[in-house]
Design an enzyme around this catalytic site. Structure first.
Site, PDB file in Angstrom:
ATOM      1  N   ARG A  45       0.687  -1.116   0.055  1.00 37.99           N
ATOM      2  CA  ARG A  45      -0.011  -0.012  -0.108  1.00 37.99           C
ATOM      3  C   ARG A  45       0.843   1.103   0.076  1.00 37.99           C
ATOM      4  O   ARG A  45       1.939   1.235   0.429  1.00 37.99           O
ATOM      5  CB  ARG A  45      -0.954   0.176   1.229  1.00 37.99           C
ATOM      6  N   TYR A  70      -1.162  -3.579  -7.295  1.00 31.63           N
ATOM      7  CA  TYR A  70      -0.995  -4.531  -5.924  1.00 31.63           C
ATOM      8  C   TYR A  70      -2.155  -4.418  -4.758  1.00 31.63           C
ATOM      9  O   TYR A  70      -2.534  -3.456  -4.582  1.00 31.63           O
ATOM     10  CB  TYR A  70       0.333  -3.844  -5.206  1.00 31.63           C
ATOM     11  N   LYS A  81      -9.588  -2.660   1.399  1.00 34.18           N
ATOM     12  CA  LYS A  81      -9.157  -1.319   2.508  1.00 34.18           C
ATOM     13  C   LYS A  81      -9.947  -0.124   1.865  1.00 34.18           C
ATOM     14  O   LYS A  81     -10.559   0.553   2.513  1.00 34.18           O
ATOM     15  CB  LYS A  81      -7.704  -1.171   2.545  1.00 34.18           C
ATOM     16  N   HIS A 140     -10.460  -2.517  11.587  1.00 33.16           N
ATOM     17  CA  HIS A 140      -9.390  -3.327  10.772  1.00 33.16           C
ATOM     18  C   HIS A 140      -9.216  -4.473  11.867  1.00 33.16           C
ATOM     19  O   HIS A 140      -8.312  -4.626  12.788  1.00 33.16           O
ATOM     20  CB  HIS A 140      -8.425  -2.555  10.898  1.00 33.16           C
ATOM     21  N   SER A 143      -1.525  -3.666  10.424  1.00 36.89           N
ATOM     22  CA  SER A 143      -1.090  -4.422   9.285  1.00 36.89           C
ATOM     23  C   SER A 143       0.145  -5.282   9.600  1.00 36.89           C
ATOM     24  O   SER A 143       1.230  -4.854  10.344  1.00 36.89           O
ATOM     25  CB  SER A 143      -0.823  -3.570   7.901  1.00 36.89           C
ATOM     26  N   CYS A 190       0.378  -7.303  11.663  1.00 39.98           N
ATOM     27  CA  CYS A 190       1.014  -7.570  13.366  1.00 39.98           C
ATOM     28  C   CYS A 190       0.172  -8.670  14.082  1.00 39.98           C
ATOM     29  O   CYS A 190      -0.079  -8.658  15.243  1.00 39.98           O
ATOM     30  CB  CYS A 190       0.707  -6.142  13.872  1.00 39.98           C
ATOM     31  N   ASP A 201      -9.114  -9.966   8.792  1.00 34.86           N
ATOM     32  CA  ASP A 201      -8.794  -8.662   8.734  1.00 34.86           C
ATOM     33  C   ASP A 201      -9.910  -7.428   8.803  1.00 34.86           C
ATOM     34  O   ASP A 201      -9.637  -6.392   9.107  1.00 34.86           O
ATOM     35  CB  ASP A 201      -8.470  -8.399   7.280  1.00 34.86           C
TER      36      ASP A 201
END
Ligand code: GTP
Ligand code: SPV
Ligand code: MN
Length: 605
Positions: A88, A216, A225, A245, A267, A269, A296
């Site tokens: 991202r 991507y 997202k 999230h 992200s 984690c 997610d």
């Protein structure tokens, strides 16, 4: 006016016979997109296996995808992105609302008119010689009160095939829309994959997303997202629900009772890993079970029973590959064994399968790395990109919850926040109440990861793990959390965890992964009111004796060390938070300021 282009279509150029819908807004959106990007052809995606199979074949022919070993990995394909297009791009991601102040200090903002014009100029004619695919998709089960429909146009087969895994693609989406229904418009054009002209634009006031010059994942799978977090968080604020999230998991107790938790980690984690965890042996023997609802994103509403109910709007996992192995996350690994698209991992040429750092030890002697170069363990570079990913259908996951497809979702007992913190934040603590829990989420900091471009390992604030994903002013988002709290009669308890405490040598102090079950158990016992805790400056922390260490070679001293709340460090943290809060000015909810004052006071005495 759309993308700065006036509409005067030579209609016969555009294939509307196969449109499958008489929704005039869909037709209008597709017409205008085609008028702008000028594809040679429009293909209306119907979600059928036959159509997807033909697209796979075409992508293999053009080299966009590589077919993997179909005996070992049936239905699996490989894709390499451009070298400059691997994550991202937060600094090129914009919230384009009319007033700059509504985007807030944490988002990049661009005037909507300017953004439409800029992207219009960039994308004009860029689909010449290409096909434009029209993807109707639903975030959530079609027909669920939680669900929302999107239509993405794209010039990338890779996007079509990924969306077909990650979302519910099909003509039933058009049926749900009817002739006049509204949907989220997503325009994607990979253009020249030029990083200097890459923009991910969100127009929350127009239900529109535009993505140019990337191919991507998070930049181009617009249901994820862009829609399910940035646009949806804005909608949630308007409509009284939440887009977060968060992973969602269910724990079954030996007596058959089921409890659900949602957890927000930044992200890369640990959401996918926690969502699919396999409990330690003695838990399994007692009859504990963990099942995955999502890894997610969670869409959360207040149910009739006054509890919070959560659904996972996705249909697959776009998971981090490196570090995933038979020991750390066998469920995720199993999910990648069929119908999966791998992006930027390494290829093992011996049997045409995939490899990434951490999959096996030692590494195979020879690989083709993510850049397409020959690789050996002596190469001195990573074989797979650190943000290489798998796109795996959720149905593949051995521990998928039977509630995965539930239209109502699952009721939450606990919400967990967590970040990657080498120091300061203890293994786990519980907030005093909802408002204090919102404070705990708002002060989250975490070290950056490879999921976004830029430096890795830099500590930064990532409130509720939503820093890159909140579609409006972050202080208003905090306010929305506070307001939601008032509507929830039986709110979940709010916790914070940190699996990433390190010792002086940079070694992790907590085993993590499956052993996180030991912390989950404490959390659920707190929810049930069956375990005591010690009150500290930051909230309730476990007594070391209450974290089950059975079967683990782990010292009580280390546990005490990672449970310890160091007031001096927290006093410094509070001071830092004060500075961080300044940017929100008057928009910061007073409840959060009050919690900060309490923290300061608690650390002072
Ligand atoms: P996004 O898909 O980017 O939102 O990420 P995610 O939160 O789902 O992250 P994921 O579970 O894929 O974890 C990413 C990285 O964290 C991997 O390198 C894992 O090995 C590592 N990780 C996950 N859980 C733990 C844990 O409990 N302890 C430690 N030390 N590392 C972990
Ligand atoms: C993340 O970065 O949080 C992801 C991957 O889940 S992406 O879809 O690329 O955003
Ligand atoms: Mn994520």
């Amino acid at each position: 006016m759309y993308l700065g282009v006036k509409w005067s279509p030579p209609k016969e150029e555009v294939n509307f016979i196969m449109a499958f819908t008489n929704n005039r807004k869909v037709l209008d959106f597709v017409e205008k997109s085609a008028q702008l990007a000028m594809p040679d052809k429009i293909v209306w995606i119907d979600g059928s296996e036959a159509q997807l199979a033909a697209l796979r074949e075409e992508a293999v022919k053009t080299g966009e995808m590589i077919e993997l070993n179909q005996e070992k990995l049936p239905g699996c394909y490989y894709h390499r992105t451009a070298k400059n297009d691997v994550a991202r791009v937060e600094d090129r991601t914009f919230i384009c609302c009319k007033k700059e102040e509504d985007a807030g200090p944490i988002n990049y903002w661009m005037d909507p008119e300017k953004a439409y014009k800029l992207c219009g100029e960039i994308a004009r004619g860029k689909m010449k010689g290409r096909t434009m695919y029209v993807i109707p998709y639903s975030m959530g089960v079609v027909g669920s009160p939680f669900s929302k429909i999107g239509v993405e146009v794209t010039d990338s087969i890779y996007v079509v095939l990924n969306m077909a895994i990650m979302t519910r693609v099909g003509l039933d989406c058009y049926a749900a829309l009817g002739e006049d229904g509204d949907f989220i418009k997503g325009f994607h054009c990979k253009c020249d994959v030029d990083p200097e002209k890459r923009y991910i634009m969100h127009f929350p006031e127009d239900d529109t997303i535009i993505s140019v010059n990337s191919a991507y994942g998070g930049n181009v799978l617009l249901g994820k997202k862009c829609f399910a977090l940035r646009i949806a968080s804005y909608l949630g604020k308007q409509e009284g629900w939440m887009a977060e999230h968060m992973l969602i998991l269910g724990v079954t107790f030996p007596n058959g009772e089921k409890h659900y938790v949602a957890a927000a980690f930044p992200s890369a984690c640990g959401k996918t890993n926690l969502a699919m965890l396999i409990p330690p042996k003695h838990y399994l023997e007692k009859g504990y079970k963990v099942e995955t609802v999502g890894d997610d994103i969670a869409w959360i509403r207040v149910g009739k029973d006054g509890r919070l109910w959560a659904v996972n709007p996705e249909n697959g996992f776009f998971g981090v590959a490196p570090g995933t192995n038979e020991k750390s996350n066998p469920n995720a690994l199993a999910a990648t064994k069929r119908g999966t698209i791998f992006t930027n991992v390494a290829i093992n040429p011996e049997d045409n399968t995939v490899w990434w750092e951490g999959l096996t030890k030692p590494a195979p002697a020879k690989l083709i790395d993510w850049l397409g170069n020959p690789w050996t363990p002596e190469s001195g570079v990573k074989a797979a990109h650190p943000n290489s990913r798998f796109t795996a259908p959720a149905v593949n996951c051995p521990c998928l919850s039977p509630e995965f497809d539930s239209k109502e979702g699952v009721p939450l007992d606990a919400i967990i926040f967590g970040g990657r913190r080498a120091s300061t934040t203890p293994l786990v603590y519980q907030s005093r109440d909802w408002d204090h829990g919102v404070f705990v989420g708002s002060i989250m900091s975490s070290e950056t990861t490879a999921a976004a471009t830029g430096a890795v390992g830099v500590l930064r604030h990532d409130p509720m793990a939503m820093k890159p994903f909140c579609g409006y002013h972050m202080a208003d988002y905090f306010g929305h959390w506070i307001e939601m709290g008032k509507k929830i009669e039986n709110p979940p308890k709010i916790f914070n965890v940190n699996w990433f405490r390190q010792d002086e040598n940079g070694e992790f102090l907590w085993p993590g992964f499956g052993d996180n079950m030991r912390v989950l158990e404490w959390i659920l016992k707190r929810c049930a009111g069956t375990v005591d805790a010690q009150e500290t400056a930051i909230g309730y922390v476990p007594y070391a004796k209450d974290i089950d260490l059975e079967g683990l070679d782990y010292s009580k001293e280390t546990l005490e060390r990672i449970l310890y709340v160091d007031k001096a460090r927290w006093a410094a943290e509070a001071e830092e938070i004060e500075g961080y809060y300044e940017q929100f000015g008057d928009r910061l909810p007073k409840e959060l300021r009050a919690s900060l004052e309490t923290l300061k006071k608690n650390c002072a005495n």
